[in-house]
Motif scaffolding. Sequence first.
Motif, mmCIF file in Angstrom:
data_model
loop_
_atom_site.group_PDB
_atom_site.id
_atom_site.type_symbol
_atom_site.label_atom_id
_atom_site.label_comp_id
_atom_site.label_asym_id
_atom_site.label_seq_id
_atom_site.Cartn_x
_atom_site.Cartn_y
_atom_site.Cartn_z
ATOM 1 N N GLN A 184 -23.104 -32.637 69.577
ATOM 2 C CA GLN A 184 -24.226 -32.651 68.647
ATOM 3 C C GLN A 184 -23.746 -32.612 67.206
ATOM 4 O O GLN A 184 -22.819 -31.900 66.856
ATOM 5 N N GLY A 185 -24.395 -33.425 66.373
ATOM 6 C CA GLY A 185 -24.011 -33.545 64.978
ATOM 7 C C GLY A 185 -23.018 -34.663 64.732
ATOM 8 O O GLY A 185 -22.775 -35.049 63.597
ATOM 9 N N ILE A 186 -22.433 -35.207 65.819
ATOM 10 C CA ILE A 186 -21.424 -36.260 65.715
ATOM 11 C C ILE A 186 -22.073 -37.611 66.004
ATOM 12 O O ILE A 186 -23.065 -37.703 66.723
ATOM 13 N N CYS A 187 -21.512 -38.685 65.441
ATOM 14 C CA CYS A 187 -22.124 -40.007 65.603
ATOM 15 C C CYS A 187 -21.085 -41.118 65.548
ATOM 16 O O CYS A 187 -20.001 -40.949 64.989
ATOM 17 N N ARG A 188 -21.434 -42.247 66.158
ATOM 18 C CA ARG A 188 -20.671 -43.489 66.003
ATOM 19 C C ARG A 188 -21.303 -44.349 64.919
ATOM 20 O O ARG A 188 -20.619 -45.046 64.180
ATOM 21 N N ASP A 189 -22.644 -44.328 64.882
ATOM 22 C CA ASP A 189 -23.382 -45.098 63.887
ATOM 23 C C ASP A 189 -24.730 -44.423 63.660
ATOM 24 O O ASP A 189 -25.031 -43.385 64.255
ATOM 25 N N ASN A 190 -25.559 -45.029 62.816
ATOM 26 C CA ASN A 190 -26.836 -44.418 62.448
ATOM 27 C C ASN A 190 -27.774 -44.217 63.628
ATOM 28 O O ASN A 190 -28.649 -43.349 63.593
ATOM 29 N N SER A 191 -27.600 -45.005 64.699
ATOM 30 C CA SER A 191 -28.491 -44.885 65.850
ATOM 31 C C SER A 191 -28.333 -43.546 66.563
ATOM 32 O O SER A 191 -29.220 -43.134 67.314
ATOM 33 N N ASN A 192 -27.215 -42.864 66.341
ATOM 34 C CA ASN A 192 -26.989 -41.557 66.957
ATOM 35 C C ASN A 192 -27.585 -40.419 66.137
ATOM 36 O O ASN A 192 -27.503 -39.253 66.541
ATOM 37 N N CYS A 193 -28.178 -40.739 64.991
ATOM 38 C CA CYS A 193 -28.712 -39.725 64.078
ATOM 39 C C CYS A 193 -30.236 -39.799 64.008
ATOM 40 O O CYS A 193 -30.829 -40.819 64.364
ATOM 41 N N PRO A 194 -30.888 -38.724 63.547
ATOM 42 C CA PRO A 194 -32.338 -38.767 63.354
ATOM 43 C C PRO A 194 -32.732 -39.880 62.386
ATOM 44 O O PRO A 194 -31.929 -40.322 61.556
ATOM 45 N N SER A 195 -33.968 -40.313 62.487
ATOM 46 C CA SER A 195 -34.479 -41.372 61.621
ATOM 47 C C SER A 195 -34.296 -41.005 60.154
ATOM 48 O O SER A 195 -34.555 -39.870 59.749
ATOM 49 N N SER A 196 -33.835 -41.948 59.373
ATOM 50 C CA SER A 196 -33.589 -41.844 57.926
ATOM 51 C C SER A 196 -32.306 -41.086 57.587
ATOM 52 O O SER A 196 -31.953 -40.955 56.417
ATOM 53 N N TRP A 197 -31.574 -40.584 58.601
ATOM 54 C CA TRP A 197 -30.278 -39.960 58.352
ATOM 55 C C TRP A 197 -29.186 -41.028 58.404
ATOM 56 O O TRP A 197 -29.402 -42.139 58.875
ATOM 57 N N SER A 198 -27.998 -40.679 57.937
ATOM 58 C CA SER A 198 -26.866 -41.605 57.942
ATOM 59 C C SER A 198 -25.700 -41.026 58.722
ATOM 60 O O SER A 198 -25.494 -39.810 58.747
ATOM 61 N N CYS A 199 -24.940 -41.915 59.360
ATOM 62 C CA CYS A 199 -23.701 -41.512 60.022
ATOM 63 C C CYS A 199 -22.578 -41.659 59.002
ATOM 64 O O CYS A 199 -22.192 -42.772 58.636
ATOM 65 N N VAL A 200 -22.075 -40.542 58.517
ATOM 66 C CA VAL A 200 -21.066 -40.543 57.455
ATOM 67 C C VAL A 200 -19.681 -40.380 58.072
ATOM 68 O O VAL A 200 -19.404 -39.388 58.742
ATOM 69 N N LYS A 201 -18.805 -41.360 57.852
ATOM 70 C CA LYS A 201 -17.444 -41.309 58.384
ATOM 71 C C LYS A 201 -16.532 -40.579 57.393
ATOM 72 O O LYS A 201 -16.645 -40.773 56.182
ATOM 73 N N PRO A 202 -15.624 -39.732 57.887
ATOM 74 C CA PRO A 202 -14.781 -38.927 56.995
ATOM 75 C C PRO A 202 -13.760 -39.733 56.208
ATOM 76 O O PRO A 202 -13.293 -39.296 55.160
ATOM 77 N N PHE A 203 -13.395 -40.914 56.713
ATOM 78 C CA PHE A 203 -12.450 -41.761 55.997
ATOM 79 C C PHE A 203 -12.625 -43.196 56.473
ATOM 80 O O PHE A 203 -13.225 -43.453 57.521
ATOM 81 N N THR A 204 -12.126 -44.132 55.729
ATOM 82 C CA THR A 204 -12.243 -45.542 56.068
ATOM 83 C C THR A 204 -11.578 -45.832 57.411
ATOM 84 O O THR A 204 -10.433 -45.448 57.639
ATOM 85 N N GLY A 205 -12.307 -46.477 58.312
ATOM 86 C CA GLY A 205 -11.769 -46.816 59.618
ATOM 87 C C GLY A 205 -11.979 -45.759 60.683
ATOM 88 O O GLY A 205 -11.582 -45.960 61.836
ATOM 89 N N ALA A 206 -12.588 -44.635 60.336
ATOM 90 C CA ALA A 206 -12.840 -43.574 61.320
ATOM 91 C C ALA A 206 -13.824 -44.068 62.377
ATOM 92 O O ALA A 206 -14.793 -44.766 62.064
ATOM 93 N N VAL A 207 -13.586 -43.717 63.639
ATOM 94 C CA VAL A 207 -14.478 -44.116 64.726
ATOM 95 C C VAL A 207 -15.729 -43.250 64.737
ATOM 96 O O VAL A 207 -16.839 -43.742 64.901
ATOM 97 N N LEU A 208 -15.552 -41.952 64.564
ATOM 98 C CA LEU A 208 -16.671 -41.020 64.584
ATOM 99 C C LEU A 208 -16.927 -40.437 63.203
ATOM 100 O O LEU A 208 -16.013 -40.298 62.388
#
Length: 244
Positions: A186-210
Amino acid sequence: MKHFVMGLFLAMAVVGCGSTKDDDGGGPDENPSEQSGALCSASKACPSGQFCFNGLCALGCQSNANCAADQYCDAEDTGTLASYCKSKNVPTCTSNSQCLSNQVCIEGLCSLAPPANPPSCNPETSDFKDGCDNYSVCLDPDDDGSRQPYCASFAPCAEDGACPTGLGGAVCNDGYLANKGRFCMQGICRDNSNCPSSWSCVKPFTGAVLGFCSPGAFGFPCSENAHCKSGQCFSAPGVLGTCM
């Protein structure tokens, strides 16, 4: 959080109300605390042939025929030597009363309640050999050491590999965390579809998978302006910033 990946997990809550009772109707009882599956914990082991999974004893299996009507046999999970029956769906919750008696509702999903005297575990490992079982992760509640690290349990992924977003997003651990089984992170994502509506999936660095789900409010992490409600992300190229 001292260990970055553990920091991601600290931002999440944990999931998983499941049923182990086949009541001829194909679904769980209305009151999960009265289900027939045995409750378990670090100090209360399951019977032989069963495994403690997020506070509920899971049956070993070879096929779906060995499981209850609302469960499936997860033969793809590499977290244990045997396969276990798991809920086909990951139920959500709005209160503790909708979870098992040894679970609490956190961020819209059920989790095994942390023990009053947690056993020792190590949140600083990079290979996740942290002293917890394959379906829990050692979390450090406070960097200042005011509370002892504990093994936080996670619910199994649904049969289709999906996890409900709950209040903070979630994604199934399909081999992302070494030495851990298939559970909802929970709290982890691959892309925005794994997050609540209007939230963003923020990657910790360029090229990060999660990455991790962010609502874009002031002070939350970002890597581009679009991640922030204000439209302003203060960051250096390629690294995490903060919404202004």
